[in-house]
Design a protein around this motif. Structure first.
Motif, mmCIF file in Angstrom:
data_model
loop_
_atom_site.group_PDB
_atom_site.id
_atom_site.type_symbol
_atom_site.label_atom_id
_atom_site.label_comp_id
_atom_site.label_asym_id
_atom_site.label_seq_id
_atom_site.Cartn_x
_atom_site.Cartn_y
_atom_site.Cartn_z
ATOM 1 N N GLY A 43 -17.789 -12.192 -13.562
ATOM 2 C CA GLY A 43 -17.191 -10.996 -12.981
ATOM 3 C C GLY A 43 -15.683 -11.016 -12.864
ATOM 4 N N LYS A 44 -15.021 -12.057 -13.367
ATOM 5 C CA LYS A 44 -13.572 -12.169 -13.227
ATOM 6 C C LYS A 44 -12.885 -12.158 -14.589
ATOM 7 C CE LYS A 44 -13.948 -14.799 -8.913
ATOM 8 N NZ LYS A 44 -13.627 -16.056 -8.207
ATOM 9 N N LEU A 45 -11.789 -11.411 -14.655
ATOM 10 C CA LEU A 45 -10.983 -11.311 -15.864
ATOM 11 C C LEU A 45 -9.658 -12.031 -15.657
ATOM 12 C CD1 LEU A 45 -11.455 -7.485 -16.540
ATOM 13 C CD2 LEU A 45 -12.639 -9.355 -17.720
ATOM 14 N N ASN A 46 -9.239 -12.806 -16.642
ATOM 15 C CA ASN A 46 -7.940 -13.468 -16.599
ATOM 16 C C ASN A 46 -7.182 -13.130 -17.875
ATOM 17 O OD1 ASN A 46 -8.011 -15.205 -14.104
ATOM 18 N ND2 ASN A 46 -9.879 -15.911 -15.115
ATOM 19 N N ASN A 47 -5.982 -12.564 -17.708
ATOM 20 C CA ASN A 47 -5.234 -12.066 -18.851
ATOM 21 C C ASN A 47 -4.795 -13.184 -19.787
ATOM 22 O OD1 ASN A 47 -2.347 -11.083 -20.072
ATOM 23 N ND2 ASN A 47 -3.807 -9.406 -19.888
ATOM 24 N N LEU A 48 -5.035 -12.949 -21.093
ATOM 25 C CA LEU A 48 -4.625 -13.905 -22.119
ATOM 26 C C LEU A 48 -3.450 -13.385 -22.937
ATOM 27 C CD1 LEU A 48 -8.120 -14.869 -23.615
ATOM 28 C CD2 LEU A 48 -6.730 -16.247 -22.067
ATOM 29 N N THR A 83 -14.015 -9.983 -6.824
ATOM 30 C CA THR A 83 -12.740 -9.454 -7.314
ATOM 31 C C THR A 83 -12.960 -7.985 -7.649
ATOM 32 O OG1 THR A 83 -12.181 -11.609 -8.273
ATOM 33 C CG2 THR A 83 -10.920 -9.700 -9.044
ATOM 34 N N PRO A 84 -12.590 -7.052 -6.758
ATOM 35 C CA PRO A 84 -12.938 -5.631 -6.928
ATOM 36 C C PRO A 84 -12.185 -4.914 -8.035
ATOM 37 C CG PRO A 84 -11.585 -5.930 -4.990
ATOM 38 C CD PRO A 84 -11.922 -7.302 -5.477
ATOM 39 N N PHE A 85 -11.070 -5.469 -8.474
ATOM 40 C CA PHE A 85 -10.345 -4.847 -9.583
ATOM 41 C C PHE A 85 -9.377 -5.841 -10.208
ATOM 42 C CE2 PHE A 85 -7.894 -3.855 -5.749
ATOM 43 C CZ PHE A 85 -6.613 -4.270 -6.103
ATOM 44 N N THR A 86 -8.987 -5.541 -11.438
ATOM 45 C CA THR A 86 -7.952 -6.290 -12.150
ATOM 46 C C THR A 86 -6.827 -5.320 -12.458
ATOM 47 O OG1 THR A 86 -9.581 -7.751 -13.178
ATOM 48 C CG2 THR A 86 -7.415 -7.636 -14.217
ATOM 49 N N LYS A 87 -5.614 -5.658 -12.063
ATOM 50 C CA LYS A 87 -4.475 -4.790 -12.326
ATOM 51 C C LYS A 87 -4.081 -4.880 -13.799
ATOM 52 C CE LYS A 87 -2.344 -5.013 -7.724
ATOM 53 N NZ LYS A 87 -1.108 -5.388 -6.973
ATOM 54 N N THR A 88 -3.699 -3.711 -14.369
ATOM 55 C CA THR A 88 -3.148 -3.701 -15.715
ATOM 56 C C THR A 88 -1.670 -3.353 -15.631
ATOM 57 O OG1 THR A 88 -3.621 -1.355 -16.124
ATOM 58 C CG2 THR A 88 -5.375 -2.935 -16.620
ATOM 59 N N THR A 89 -0.973 -3.418 -16.744
ATOM 60 C CA THR A 89 0.448 -3.080 -16.774
ATOM 61 C C THR A 89 0.656 -1.656 -16.253
ATOM 62 O OG1 THR A 89 0.836 -4.529 -18.673
ATOM 63 C CG2 THR A 89 2.467 -2.801 -18.274
ATOM 64 N N VAL A 139 -3.643 -3.347 -26.563
ATOM 65 C CA VAL A 139 -4.914 -3.943 -26.165
ATOM 66 C C VAL A 139 -4.603 -5.184 -25.350
ATOM 67 C CG1 VAL A 139 -6.978 -5.160 -26.955
ATOM 68 C CG2 VAL A 139 -6.245 -3.106 -28.128
ATOM 69 N N SER A 140 -5.247 -5.294 -24.198
ATOM 70 C CA SER A 140 -5.114 -6.499 -23.386
ATOM 71 C C SER A 140 -6.359 -7.350 -23.562
ATOM 72 C CB SER A 140 -4.913 -6.153 -21.908
ATOM 73 O OG SER A 140 -3.595 -5.717 -21.673
ATOM 74 N N ALA A 141 -6.141 -8.630 -23.838
ATOM 75 C CA ALA A 141 -7.233 -9.588 -24.015
ATOM 76 C C ALA A 141 -7.384 -10.416 -22.742
ATOM 77 C CB ALA A 141 -6.947 -10.499 -25.200
ATOM 78 N N TYR A 142 -8.642 -10.662 -22.361
ATOM 79 C CA TYR A 142 -8.938 -11.418 -21.150
ATOM 80 C C TYR A 142 -9.979 -12.495 -21.435
ATOM 81 C CZ TYR A 142 -6.990 -7.234 -18.847
ATOM 82 O OH TYR A 142 -6.176 -6.195 -18.461
ATOM 83 N N SER A 143 -9.886 -13.585 -20.707
ATOM 84 C CA SER A 143 -11.014 -14.507 -20.653
ATOM 85 C C SER A 143 -11.933 -13.975 -19.561
ATOM 86 C CB SER A 143 -10.556 -15.934 -20.351
ATOM 87 O OG SER A 143 -9.920 -15.994 -19.077
ATOM 88 N N TYR A 144 -13.232 -14.254 -19.693
ATOM 89 C CA TYR A 144 -14.182 -13.684 -18.739
ATOM 90 C C TYR A 144 -15.170 -14.734 -18.257
ATOM 91 C CZ TYR A 144 -18.093 -11.193 -16.725
ATOM 92 O OH TYR A 144 -19.073 -10.785 -15.864
ATOM 93 N N ASP A 166 -4.279 2.425 -13.173
ATOM 94 C CA ASP A 166 -3.900 1.186 -13.861
ATOM 95 C C ASP A 166 -4.669 -0.015 -13.307
ATOM 96 O OD1 ASP A 166 -2.053 2.194 -15.746
ATOM 97 O OD2 ASP A 166 -0.490 2.316 -14.219
ATOM 98 N N LYS A 167 -5.988 0.181 -13.238
ATOM 99 C CA LYS A 167 -6.872 -0.883 -12.765
ATOM 100 C C LYS A 167 -8.146 -0.908 -13.604
ATOM 101 C CE LYS A 167 -5.657 -0.732 -7.813
ATOM 102 N NZ LYS A 167 -6.190 -0.468 -6.441
ATOM 103 N N ILE A 168 -8.748 -2.079 -13.717
ATOM 104 C CA ILE A 168 -10.104 -2.191 -14.228
ATOM 105 C C ILE A 168 -10.967 -2.540 -13.021
ATOM 106 C CG2 ILE A 168 -11.656 -3.349 -15.841
ATOM 107 C CD1 ILE A 168 -9.169 -4.095 -17.497
ATOM 108 N N ARG A 169 -11.701 -1.574 -12.516
ATOM 109 C CA ARG A 169 -12.510 -1.778 -11.320
ATOM 110 C C ARG A 169 -13.771 -2.570 -11.667
ATOM 111 N NH1 ARG A 169 -10.332 1.509 -7.430
ATOM 112 N NH2 ARG A 169 -9.072 3.261 -8.198
#
Length: 373
Positions: A251-256, A210-216, A243-248, A190-193
């Motif tokens: 190299g960094k994702l922020n959940n929208l 930021t080595p990974f982004t956690k998902t639900t 589907v999870s949407a992110y701003s980018y 449950d990560k986006i590495r």
């Protein structure tokens, strides 16, 4: 004068569509390397019809394909759940004589390779291994030959679903819009590495800030894509049916937002699979397998968030992977369960899809890549 200009544009568009050569490349779970595994069809850009060009026999389970930026080389990963059994292979495609020629192959560096990506400079190939949870990086020579991998990172941690997430499962390898980062959705953890990709180095994968982004938890991130404007990214979650949407940025994702890919009548046992955005950046498409067997259609808002438009049956079972042609006129779905390919014409204003012509039968068809030459 305006009518003349409009007429000229129409004629030029017609000539372009009529004269171009657009090809669709299909992989399959052929289960036997003595049968056809890779198929090449020409896509008629006026009608949407597919006509067979060539096939390749002698490769086992080429479940996923990708092409070099110029379309000269086709790369395939051959799925195997046995230790050291998987591989990545290279082929040369010649659109003039319509031939597909094997070049070489290398070990995948892990069990069950499922996804490939090529750097924009055509010098690097990245492979994701699902069962063992690893990523491998290969140099590519100018003649399309794959060299042995120079990096291979193995992951171990899982997540909350012990039946599906007992360990890491890398399901895709996706470059950022500038090709300076690499993103690896890990269904098991449950990560986006995330890695920096420094293509001038002998070992290009480098630690990201930021080595990974956690998902639900329990969502099972699977496939990943960027918006054409480079500001947004989207991840389809196989187990969560969303589907999870992110701003980018850098190299960094922020959940929208996180939005369901399924209609309200489906409550569990999701098998969401693939995700793509139309070239005009207006619509996102996501495939659902299992009991749904459809394409969910979303409009993309100015802020990157999604709004559900509707659902289109793929007219078959288990739509594992689908693709949009470079113009965005057609969407091609591959139904692995029913062994058929269906072409849909896309309405650029509404985003809706309409089936064209007859189905193409390809046993256990697993993926499609579409390229204009």
């Amino acid at each position: 004068m305006k009518k003349l200009i409009a007429f000229t544009i129409t004629i030029c568009t017609f000539i372009h569509l009529y004269s171009q050569n657009t090809y669709a490349f299909f992989g399959s779970f052929n289960r036997d390397k003595n049968t056809e595994g890779i198929y090449v069809y020409q896509l008629d850009m006026m009608s949407g019809n597919l006509s067979k060009v060539t096939t390749f026999t002698g490769i086992l389970n080429p479940s996923f394909l990708t092409l070099s930026p110029d379309g000269k080389y086709v790369f395939a990963c051959t799925e195997s759940k046995t230790t050291n059994g998987g591989s990545v292979s290279s082929f040369e495609f010649n659109p003039e004589n319509k031939s597909l020629t094997f070049i070489n192959k290398q070990k995948s560096g892990g069990e069950n390779p499922v996804y490939l990506a090529v750097h924009k400079n055509s010098k690097w190939l990245v492979n994701g291994n699902y069962t063992e949870g690893s990523v491998s990086v290969y140099p590519i020579l100018e003649n399309g030959k794959i060299q042995p991998y120079v990096q291979n990172f193995q992951y171990t941690e899982g997540s909350i679903d012990q039946g599906r997430q007992d360990r890491s499962h890398i399901h895709s390898t996706v470059f950022s819009p500038n090709f300076d980062y690499l993103f690896l959705p890990d269904l098991g953890a449950d990560k986006i590495r995330t890695y920096r990709f420094e293509n001038e180095k002998n070992q290009p994968l480098q630690e990201a800030e930021t080595p990974f982004t956690k998902t639900t938890l329990g969502s099972g991130p699977r496939h990943f894509t960027f918006h054409p404007n480079g500001k947004f990214a989207y991840c389809i979650e196989e187990m969560g049916g969303a589907v999870s949407a992110y701003s980018y940025e850098n190299g960094k994702l922020n959940n929208l937002q996180r939005i369901n890919t399924h209609s309200e009548k489906y409550k569990d046992d999701f098998e969401s699979s693939d995700v793509h955005i139309s070239p005009d950046g207006k619509f996102l498409y996501a495939s659902n397998r299992g009991s749904e067997n459809n394409i969910a259609i979303f409009s993309i808002q100015q802020d990157g968030k999604l709004k559900t438009v509707g659902y289109q049956s793929t007219k078959g079972k288990h739509p594992r992977v689908f693709g949009l042609d470079p113009t965005g006129k057609f969407l091609i779905a591959t139904n692995a369960g029913s062994g058929d390919v269906v072409v849909f014409k896309r309405n650029p204003e509404t985003g809706l899809l309409k089936k064209v012509d007859k189905k193409i039968n390809i046993k256990s068809v697993s993926c499609v890549q579409i390229k204009e030459y």
